[in-house]
Design a protein around this motif. Structure first.
Motif, short mmCIF file in Angstrom:
data_model
loop_
_atom_site.label_atom_id
_atom_site.label_comp_id
_atom_site.label_asym_id
_atom_site.label_seq_id
_atom_site.Cartn_x
_atom_site.Cartn_y
_atom_site.Cartn_z
N LYS A 59 -59.18 0.52 -5.59
CA LYS A 59 -59.64 1.87 -5.88
C LYS A 59 -59.85 2.66 -4.59
N ALA A 60 -59.07 2.32 -3.56
CA ALA A 60 -59.26 2.94 -2.25
C ALA A 60 -59.17 4.46 -2.30
N ALA A 61 -58.19 4.99 -3.05
CA ALA A 61 -58.01 6.44 -3.10
C ALA A 61 -59.24 7.12 -3.69
N LYS A 62 -59.72 6.59 -4.82
CA LYS A 62 -60.87 7.20 -5.48
C LYS A 62 -62.13 7.06 -4.65
N MET A 63 -62.34 5.87 -4.09
CA MET A 63 -63.56 5.64 -3.32
C MET A 63 -63.56 6.43 -2.01
N SER A 64 -62.38 6.57 -1.40
CA SER A 64 -62.32 7.36 -0.17
C SER A 64 -62.55 8.84 -0.47
N ALA A 65 -62.10 9.29 -1.65
CA ALA A 65 -62.34 10.69 -2.04
C ALA A 65 -63.83 10.93 -2.23
N ILE A 66 -64.51 9.97 -2.84
CA ILE A 66 -65.97 10.08 -3.04
C ILE A 66 -66.67 10.10 -1.68
N ALA A 67 -66.26 9.20 -0.79
CA ALA A 67 -66.87 9.15 0.54
C ALA A 67 -66.62 10.46 1.29
N THR A 68 -65.41 11.00 1.12
CA THR A 68 -65.08 12.25 1.79
C THR A 68 -65.92 13.41 1.27
N ASP A 69 -66.12 13.45 -0.03
CA ASP A 69 -66.96 14.51 -0.61
C ASP A 69 -68.37 14.44 -0.02
N THR A 70 -68.88 13.23 0.13
CA THR A 70 -70.21 13.07 0.71
C THR A 70 -70.23 13.58 2.14
N ILE A 71 -69.18 13.26 2.91
CA ILE A 71 -69.12 13.69 4.31
C ILE A 71 -69.01 15.20 4.41
N THR A 72 -68.05 15.79 3.68
CA THR A 72 -67.76 17.22 3.84
C THR A 72 -68.80 18.12 3.18
N GLN A 73 -69.43 17.63 2.11
CA GLN A 73 -70.40 18.47 1.41
C GLN A 73 -71.81 18.33 1.96
N ASN A 74 -72.12 17.16 2.51
CA ASN A 74 -73.50 16.91 2.92
C ASN A 74 -73.70 16.68 4.41
N LEU A 75 -72.61 16.35 5.14
CA LEU A 75 -72.82 15.91 6.51
C LEU A 75 -72.18 16.82 7.56
N ILE A 76 -70.90 17.11 7.43
CA ILE A 76 -70.23 17.93 8.44
C ILE A 76 -68.96 18.51 7.83
N ASP A 77 -68.52 19.69 8.30
CA ASP A 77 -67.30 20.29 7.77
C ASP A 77 -66.38 20.71 8.91
N SER A 78 -65.18 21.17 8.55
CA SER A 78 -64.16 21.49 9.54
C SER A 78 -64.60 22.59 10.49
N GLU A 79 -65.20 23.65 9.93
CA GLU A 79 -65.61 24.77 10.77
C GLU A 79 -66.59 24.34 11.84
N GLU A 80 -67.53 23.49 11.45
CA GLU A 80 -68.53 23.04 12.42
C GLU A 80 -67.89 22.19 13.51
N ILE A 81 -66.94 21.35 13.14
CA ILE A 81 -66.28 20.50 14.12
C ILE A 81 -65.61 21.35 15.20
N PHE A 82 -64.78 22.33 14.77
CA PHE A 82 -64.02 23.10 15.74
C PHE A 82 -64.89 24.13 16.48
N ALA A 83 -65.99 24.54 15.87
CA ALA A 83 -66.87 25.50 16.54
C ALA A 83 -67.53 24.88 17.77
#
Length: 416
Positions: A59-83
């Motif tokens: 279930k790597a695809a589904k679990m990685s999508a869940i992990a990614t949602d946690t990262i991007t929604q709660n921890l850090i996003d693209s704009e912050e990285i490049f800023a």
């Protein structure tokens, strides 16, 4: 009690029952954990029915999508990285590796497209072209970074980057769960013995007075089922602290939130959201055509500016159309020569990697923000490894317990 009875085989058969029950609990839990993560690829005769693949890799695809949602929604996003990246600093730290490849790059492109013209070009003119390009490339890189920051989501897909890395490297997905939940998995294994021993004592006392053929297999099944079920419950429940008399009840995973955050932040920052991985995603990800257009525009300007009076000679010699194609090839070769994510960066590129690590501070950001997550969001870091298919783990434990119970009945007590 007759002391002679203590030396009999019958006594030791009875005495062994709680220990066998503890061993059943431990082994079934260990096997269940192993089956969560291994094998990484399907092994068997008929996928997915006759064989097995670890639950997490499957279930790597589904679990990685869940992990990614946690990262991007709660921890850090693209704009912050490049800023966090300063265009001038990026250019400064990339100047040395770009200068190192510029001479070879120009030589390769000219020899490929216009070998006769290049062979007749005086060495001094060649060196002038290279030197001028080297002097203008840093500004082109700085301008490119500014363009990226204006609308980063048009050129960088953070979610795609994380999902792609984890799906293509299932062993990395396993490591995230295993290292993040290391103590929880060890507790699951040990809890099989903790719960199995008292259940075995109960089994022993009942067996002394009541010996139906189904009792030992049934108790083995119950031990295998209950130990896995109870361990999972104790890891994730209760989410919030509850005090009952002198005891504090709190799910083991939540109790270790600070330590789990450190392990997760370290692994994700260095294996998934590393500077080289981000650079690779920008240059070769799904939006690479857009970044190519930006780089081609900026580097093309730099080449035109650096050519100066030589440009008219180049245009006249190779033709305007070929001159444009030559610039495009230069950009393609430039992108192609960027380091792969799996390779160690060169000493020259290491300066940029160190700068990006320091300025992005992704590990520190992930750790600090994970430690502040409320229980339900924090649970999402590890719970997906269990939640959907935890019934499989419990069933495997029950089946193994049943098998050992049958073994006890047949081998120790002669099948009745």
């Amino acid at each position: 009690m007759d002391m002679g009875f203590l030396a009999t085989a019958t006594f030791w058969k009875y005495a062994s029952m709680p220990f066998i029950s503890a061993i059943i609990g431990y082994i079934t839990n260990v096997v269940a954990i192993k089956m969560m993560f291994h094998p990484i690829e399907f092994v068997g005769l008929w996928k997915p029915y006759l064989g097995w693949q670890g639950i997490v890799p499957r279930k790597a695809a589904k679990m990685s999508a869940i992990a990614t949602d946690t990262i991007t929604q709660n921890l850090i996003d693209s704009e912050e990285i490049f800023a966090r990246l300063d265009p001038e600093e990026v250019a400064e730290h990339l100047k040395v590796p770009l200068n190192e490849m510029t001479e070879d790059l120009v030589d390769q492109v000219m020899r490929t497209h216009h070998p006769e013209v290049w062979s007749r070009t005086p060495q001094a003119a060649r060196e002038t072209i290279v030197a001028r390009i080297q002097s203008t490339i840093p500004q082109a890189i700085a301008d490119t970074v500014r363009d990226l920051r204006k609308d980063v989501n048009q050129v960088f897909d953070l979610k795609n980057m994380v999902v792609t890395n984890l799906v293509h490297h299932k062993e990395l997905m396993n490591r995230i769960f295993l290292e993040t939940g290391d103590k929880e998995f060890r507790f699951i294994a040990r809890s099989g013995a903790y719960f199995g021993f008292p259940l075995g004592l109960l089994q022993m006392f009942v067996w002394m007075f009541y010996q139906p053929f189904w009792l030992l297999p049934a108790v083995g099944l119950m031990v295998g089922w209950f130990t896995n079920w109870a361990a999972l419950k104790m890891i994730f429940n209760p989410k919030d602290k509850h005090r009952v008399g002198p005891f504090e009840l709190h799910g083991l995973f939540f109790k270790r939130q600070r330590d789990v955050a450190s392990a997760y932040g370290d692994l994700v920052a260095n294996e998934v959201l590393s500077p080289i991985n981000i650079l690779q995603q920008v240059l070769r990800g799904p939006y690479s055509d857009r970044i190519f257009t930006i780089i081609a525009h900026r580097v093309g300007e730099a080449i035109d500016e650096s050519a100066g009076p030589i440009r008219s000679f180049m245009s006249w010699t190779v033709g305007d159309v070929n001159y444009i194609r030559l610039k495009q090839t230069a950009v393609e070769r430039l992108i192609a020569q960027t380091p792969d994510a799996q390779d160690r960066p060169s000493p020259a590129m290491q300066s940029f990697v160190d700068y990006a690590d320091r300025e992005l501070a992704i590990e520190q950001t992930l750790v600090e923000r994970m430690r502040q997550l409320p229980p339900r969001e924090f649970e999402g870091m590890l719970r997906p490894a269990f939640e959907e298919d935890e019934w499989i783990l419990i069933t495997v434990g029950a089946a193994l317990g049943l098998a050992v119970g049958v073994f006890q009945f047949v081998v120790l007590f002669g099948g009745g």
